[in-house]
Design an enzyme around this catalytic site. Structure first.
Site, short mmCIF file in Angstrom:
data_model
loop_
_atom_site.label_atom_id
_atom_site.label_comp_id
_atom_site.label_asym_id
_atom_site.label_seq_id
_atom_site.Cartn_x
_atom_site.Cartn_y
_atom_site.Cartn_z
CE LYS A 74 -3.98 1.93 2.55
NZ LYS A 74 -4.84 1.79 3.75
CB SER A 150 -8.23 3.58 2.91
OG SER A 150 -7.36 2.96 3.82
CB SER A 174 -8.49 0.73 5.72
OG SER A 174 -9.19 1.94 5.75
#
Lengths: 487, 96
Positions: A74, A150, A174
């Site tokens: 990420k 997210s 997330s």
């Protein structure tokens, strides 16, 4: 394509490496091909560096715990020499990490290869990845729909087989919610299980890094590598790190599984509810004992979260001042104007909203009424879980009340977006661990099949038990093997 | 606090954010909705409940008081938008 390494799990890839069927360089090449041919319409990746990954692949030792295994990262975890945009215009193209986050150091030591930086909501603020300031992304099961957020990019690349596995971060769901929306396994570790050093902070008392994978076996492997204390993060727990793979016995007989009555009242999509009911029956057939429990402060979790998370975010994001890194306004009228303009041009709407809300709840005259009160309610929420876990080993629920929603459906109404986090948020407030594993699909109104995630929550440091259950579920179902139709 | 509405201009100034008029209008409406929602916590009796800052106990972690290499000046400055003579260049803070 059918024999591409990109389709494999970590365990399958390692088997191929160790039998000599493939080399890490071949696997990395397969993944690069899959990204180049399929990621344009999905938007899982913000950037990737094929040459660096190939060089690492050629030097890798496949006998190490994750030797030669490429892992997508990420884009808010620092990897030395790579960009770390946090999907923000503030950092886009102007920032290169000068150090490795502790999780990256640990991955490298275990032989893994960081490959590709995944898309996300800007600074991890969002539940759909629509708040990415850099590029749009799509759910591989239905490109009209969001991947969740997210950590949307990390879930897309695993679900669409453009990665073997990925790291995400989970502040209010997330990791688990995008895993649910995309049909992958996602694990949020106990707060402190994994070092946050090198993770760009959103809400420091809630953030945790964790794996998004194709199986719970892979999640166990990754978790065993990235967990542990860290002199660079005083909140990282020194507790022993077991080999989580040893927990995956497939046996859940006698485990007590709690159903929180407050979670099953209303607001769950009927199709999701059916999948969860079936999954609970399945666990019962496997020998688990199903018990009703109560988490009486559930209805306050979202409100508590959005006070605490935004308060912490407003402090954490004060560092983005355009002096040490990132966007700097070139024309301004003095220092305050420099700050105001640098930040205004760099941040997107949701980040601005949350900074303003967080500043407001901490401001003079409101601090006690909002922030301190929310911290007290957080205690009540943690106590709810402590009471429930004195009666049961784990708690089960849907990961999200719905399947993936359509892009644009909630983006103009932030409050509706926040309410989508109802089942995941409390775990972060209480600091406990939780995982999501695929447990069915629901047909959308346009006829596409959309995955549903089953969430298992466990007490502090019970990742072994949580993964034992999700793994037992996966060993006796094939929902986690289903792939989006276009793959 | 019953009639309190957020003054977005004032708070944005505290947060060092320049907003357009359109943003002020849109954020005011959205943030007032959110604040209306989070105010449900007012209905809860929290008398005697301890405020919780962290989910797990946080301790100071001590290490030996020995010097060790840091990342160094060039590393710290590597991403600076403006620098000179091995230092970050900041905007003037005193009147000339």
């Amino acid at each position: 394509m059918s024999d591409s390494a990109s389709r494999l799990s970590i365990v399958e890839l390692q088997k191929d490496y160790r039998s000599g069927k493939r080399s890490p360089a071949e696997a990395v090449n397969d993944i690069i091909d899959s990204i180049q041919s399929r990621d344009e319409k999905l938007g899982a990746y913000i950037s990737f560096d094929p040459e660096a990954a190939l060089k690492e692949a050629e030097a890798s030792d496949v006998n190490l715990p994750l030797g030669g295994v490429p892992i997508a990262i990420k884009d808010l975890i620092n990897v030395e020499g790579q960009p770390c945009t946090c999907a923000s215009r503030f950092l886009d193209s102007s920032y290169t990490s000068t150090y490795d986050a502790t999780v990256i150091t640990k991955l490298r030591r275990a032989g893994a290869i960081p490959l590709g930086r995944t898309n996300m909501d800007e600074f991890a603020m969002g539940s759909s990845s629509e708040n990415s300031g850099l590029k749009p992304s799509a759910n591989p099961w239905d490109i009209e729909r969001v991947p969740g957020g997210s950590s949307g990019g990390s879930a897309i690349c695993v679900a669409s087989d453009t990665a073997i596995a990925a790291l995400g971060s989970d502040t209010g769901g997330s990791i688990r919610q995008p895993a649910s929306f995309c049909g992958c396994v996602g694990l949020k570790p106990t707060y402190g299980r994994v070092s946050r050093y090198g993770l760009v902070a959103f809400a420091s008392s809630l953030d945790q890094i964790g794996p998004i994978t194709k199986t719970s076996q892979d999640a166990a492997l990754l978790l065993s590598v990235i967990s542990g204390g860290d002199p660079r993060d005083s909140t990282a727990l020194d507790a022993d790190v077991p080999d989580y793979s040893n927990s995956l016995s497939g046996d859940v007989k006698g485990l007590r599984v709690g159903l929180p009555k407050e979670y099953f009242t209303s607001g769950i999509d009927p199709g999701v509810k059916t999948c969860i009911d079936d999954a609970i029956s399945h666990l019962e057939k496997l020998g688990a004992e199903i018990v009703e429990v109560s988490l009486p402060h559930t209805e306050y979790a979202v409100a508590t979260y959005y006070i605490i998370a935004t308060a912490e975010a407003s402090a954490n994001l004060a560092r983005f001042d355009g002096v040490r890194y990132g966007n700097r306004a070139t024309s301004h009228d003095g220092i305050l104007d420099h700050y105001r303009l640098s930040r205004a041009a760099g941040f997107g709407d949701e980040v601005k909203r949350r900074i303003i809300l967080g500043t407001y709840v901490l401001s003079s005259g409101y601090n006690d009424a909002y922030y301190v009160r929310a911290q007290k309610v957080r205690t009540l929420i943690r106590n709810d879980f402590a009471t429930a876990f004195s009666e049961v080993d784990v708690i089960v629920s849907p990961t999200a009340p719905t399947t993936a929603f359509k892009a644009g459906e909630k983006s103009s109404d932030p409050l509706q977006m926040y309410l989508a986090d109802i089942f995941t948020i409390a775990a972060n407030l209480a600091g406990i661990c939780g995982a999501s594993t695929p447990c069915g699909t629901v047909q959308s109104d346009t006829g596409t099949a959309l995955p549903v995630g089953l969430q298992i929550l466990g007490p502090h440091l019970s990742e072994g038990t949580v993964l034992r259950i999700t793994d037992a579920f996966e060993k006796t179902t094939d929902w986690h093997r289903q792939r989006p139709p276009s793959q | 606090m019953d009639n309190d509405k957020i003054d977005v201009n004032y708070v944005a100034d505290l947060a060092r954010l320049q907003l357009t008029d359109e943003e002020v209008e849109r954020f005011s409406s959205q943030l007032n909705d959110i604040i209306g929602y989070v105010r449900q916590l007012e209905g809860l009796d929290v008398t005697g409940i301890e405020a919780m800052a962290h989910a797990t106990p946080v301790y100071d972690i001590m290490r030996a008081d020995e010097s060790r290499p840091g990342n160094g000046t060039q590393c710290a400055l590597a991403n600076a938008p403006e620098k000179s003579t091995d230092q970050f260049r900041v905007t003037r803070v005193v009147e000339s």
